[in-house]
Design a protein around this motif. Structure first.
Motif, mmCIF file in Angstrom:
data_model
loop_
_atom_site.group_PDB
_atom_site.id
_atom_site.type_symbol
_atom_site.label_atom_id
_atom_site.label_comp_id
_atom_site.label_asym_id
_atom_site.label_seq_id
_atom_site.Cartn_x
_atom_site.Cartn_y
_atom_site.Cartn_z
ATOM 1 N N VAL A 1 25.166 99.969 41.897
ATOM 2 C CA VAL A 1 25.472 101.370 42.169
ATOM 3 C C VAL A 1 24.457 102.252 41.464
ATOM 4 N N TYR B 1 24.980 100.925 46.865
ATOM 5 C CA TYR B 1 25.847 102.102 46.892
ATOM 6 C C TYR B 1 25.204 103.253 46.130
ATOM 7 N N VAL C 1 25.863 107.231 44.641
ATOM 8 C CA VAL C 1 26.870 108.227 44.271
ATOM 9 C C VAL C 1 26.169 109.521 43.866
ATOM 10 N N CYS D 1 32.845 110.978 51.156
ATOM 11 C CA CYS D 1 32.255 109.636 51.148
ATOM 12 C C CYS D 1 31.958 109.201 52.574
ATOM 13 N N ALA E 1 29.128 108.149 48.132
ATOM 14 C CA ALA E 1 30.274 108.970 47.724
ATOM 15 C C ALA E 1 29.777 110.157 46.912
ATOM 16 N N PHE F 1 37.305 107.167 42.639
ATOM 17 C CA PHE F 1 36.231 106.420 43.283
ATOM 18 C C PHE F 1 36.025 105.059 42.627
ATOM 19 N N THR G 1 38.713 102.539 43.610
ATOM 20 C CA THR G 1 38.599 102.010 44.972
ATOM 21 C C THR G 1 37.394 101.081 45.105
ATOM 22 N N TYR G 2 36.303 101.411 44.420
ATOM 23 C CA TYR G 2 35.118 100.547 44.471
ATOM 24 C C TYR G 2 35.434 99.185 43.871
ATOM 25 N N PRO H 1 35.871 101.004 48.813
ATOM 26 C CA PRO H 1 35.453 102.369 48.438
ATOM 27 C C PRO H 1 35.731 103.400 49.521
ATOM 28 N N GLN H 2 35.902 102.963 50.773
ATOM 29 C CA GLN H 2 36.199 103.917 51.843
ATOM 30 C C GLN H 2 37.568 104.562 51.674
ATOM 31 N N TYR I 1 38.547 105.990 49.074
ATOM 32 C CA TYR I 1 38.372 107.136 48.183
ATOM 33 C C TYR I 1 38.693 108.447 48.897
#
Length: 404
Positions: A6, A141, A143, A286, A291, A318, A321-322, A327-328, A330
């Motif tokens: 990330v 990913y 952010v 996101c 995100a 976030f 969920t990750y 993560p979707q 979120y």
């Protein structure tokens, strides 16, 4: 090219909190801090009691705990609140450093690198980021936690119109010689917004927050200087100390105070998201492989501009969920958790600063609170972050029916 799981652009409360939480779980995180050293974010630095109760470790940062507050209406009515739940005021240098170093200690790699809007792109297996130094990084990913002017948000979620931005500006100035530094919020006469004085460990943060479309720098700066001068010239009335706000002053006395403050006050300014009600229904935080957190996602209270609680809570949602591999989710979680509250605040903003029974609502609110303990208690809870907007009207009505 350095490879991570990330990449988090922005090392404010949202970015650093997410980086810490992910790194503690073994995620390979790169955290980019593009702010120049010793340059604080323009912010009052208030952290609500709601945030302090949710994350008690925030109290370990060097700051000042506030359990009393002076509030002034546009006409100058004064209300002294003793808060059931204290909030805290921090220097943003101290607060942001505290959270960033926690992320580093948890295992996140922190890079003092700025990432521009042209510095990232999507590739087959995720994202590549090229910092201004030329160093390159990649991850699956991305952010964006890079504030209200987020370059990542503009490209991935779309830019916000000027009408959905608020402006905050002010000065950092010395503590009063007496050492008696009050915490003050004063609603502006004939303007949407308010002025504040938040005492910190070694200085006072003065500021004004208002909407972008109502912004007139010269007029608002004059109001802020009137507020600052009054802060240092309080008068004792019984057991309380009160400021003479929005009054005609002695220019000779003011010139001396102005001269001293002009030599010592340090100016700052920033933009804050203030999303319209319709935008809350459509704007995404996101998407596939990306995100947005905190101000970058638009997560700030449209009435007050407060955003630190929402920054940290969005980071927490976030990260959770990750770590679950979803993560979707979120998007659904932030809407369920605090999205309705922020949308309600945006619906109330104009009414909050509008008229009620022939006077500004903020005037009426303070007038009623001065004479009614129940309303005063609800107002204190609102200031401390424990009372939201969704059921505010019902709570005020219920309180008003109770005995004085």
């Amino acid at each position: 090219m350095d490879r991570f799981d990330v990449l988090i652009v922005g090392a404010g409360p949202a970015g650093s909190f997410a980086a810490e939480r992910l790194a503690r779980a073994g995620v390979q995180v790169a955290l980019f801090d593009g702010r120049p050293p010793d340059e604080p974010k323009a912010c009052g630095g208030g952290v609500t009691s709601k945030a302090l109760k949710a994350w008690p470790h925030l109290l370990e940062a060097v700051g000042r705990t506030i359990d009393e507050l002076d509030m002034y209406s546009p006409s100058g009515k004064h209300l002294h609140l003793k808060l059931d739940e204290p909030f805290a005021v921090y220097s943003r240098i101290a607060f942001d450093t505290f959270l960033r170093e926690r992320a580093r200690a948890a295992g996140a790699q922190v890079f003092t690198e700025k990432v521009s809007g042209r510095g990232f792109k999507r590739v087959d297996d995720g994202w590549t980021v090229c910092a201004q130094s030329g160093a390159e990084f990649s991850a699956k990913y991305l952010v964006g936690a890079d504030g209200a002017n987020s370059a990542i948000a503009k490209k991935l979620a779309g830019p916000l119109p000027p009408a959905e931005m608020e402006v905050a500006f002010g000065y950092r100035a010395p503590l009063p010689d007496s050492g008696d530094a009050a915490t003050v919020v004063a609603f502006l006469p004939n303007w949407v917004g308010y002025a504040w004085a938040f005492p910190r460990v070694d200085h006072v943060s003065f500021g004004i927050a208002t909407t972008q479309d109502a912004f007139d720098h010269e007029s608002l700066d004059a109001l802020l200087w009137d507020f600052m001068v009054a802060y240092y010239e309080v008068e004792q009335v019984g057991n309380l100390r009160r400021m003479k706000l929005w009054k005609k002053r002695d220019p000779q006395i003011d010139s001396l105070r102005y001269k001293n403050l002009r030599h010592t006050a340090e100016r700052y300014a920033a933009r804050i998201p203030g999303l319209a009600p319709r935008t809350w229904d459509t704007r995404k935080a996101c998407g596939e492989g990306w995100a947005l957190l905190g101000d970058a996602a638009g997560f700030a209270d449209p009435v007050t501009g407060e955003g630190i609680y929402y920054a940290i809570r969005s980071a927490e949602l976030f990260a959770d969920t990750y770590l679950k591999g979803a993560p979707q989710e979120y998007e659904k979680l932030w809407r369920k958790d605090f999205g309705g509250e922020l949308k309600r605040a945006s619906q109330m903003r104009r009414r909050f600063y509008g008229n009620f029974w022939g006077a500004p609502f903020t005037d009426r609110m303070i007038e009623f609170a001065r004479g009614h303990r129940g309303i005063r208690k609800v107002l204190g809870q609102l200031v401390a972050g424990d009372q939201g907007y969704v059921n505010l009207k019902k709570k005020l009505a219920r309180s008003a029916l109770k005995p004085l």
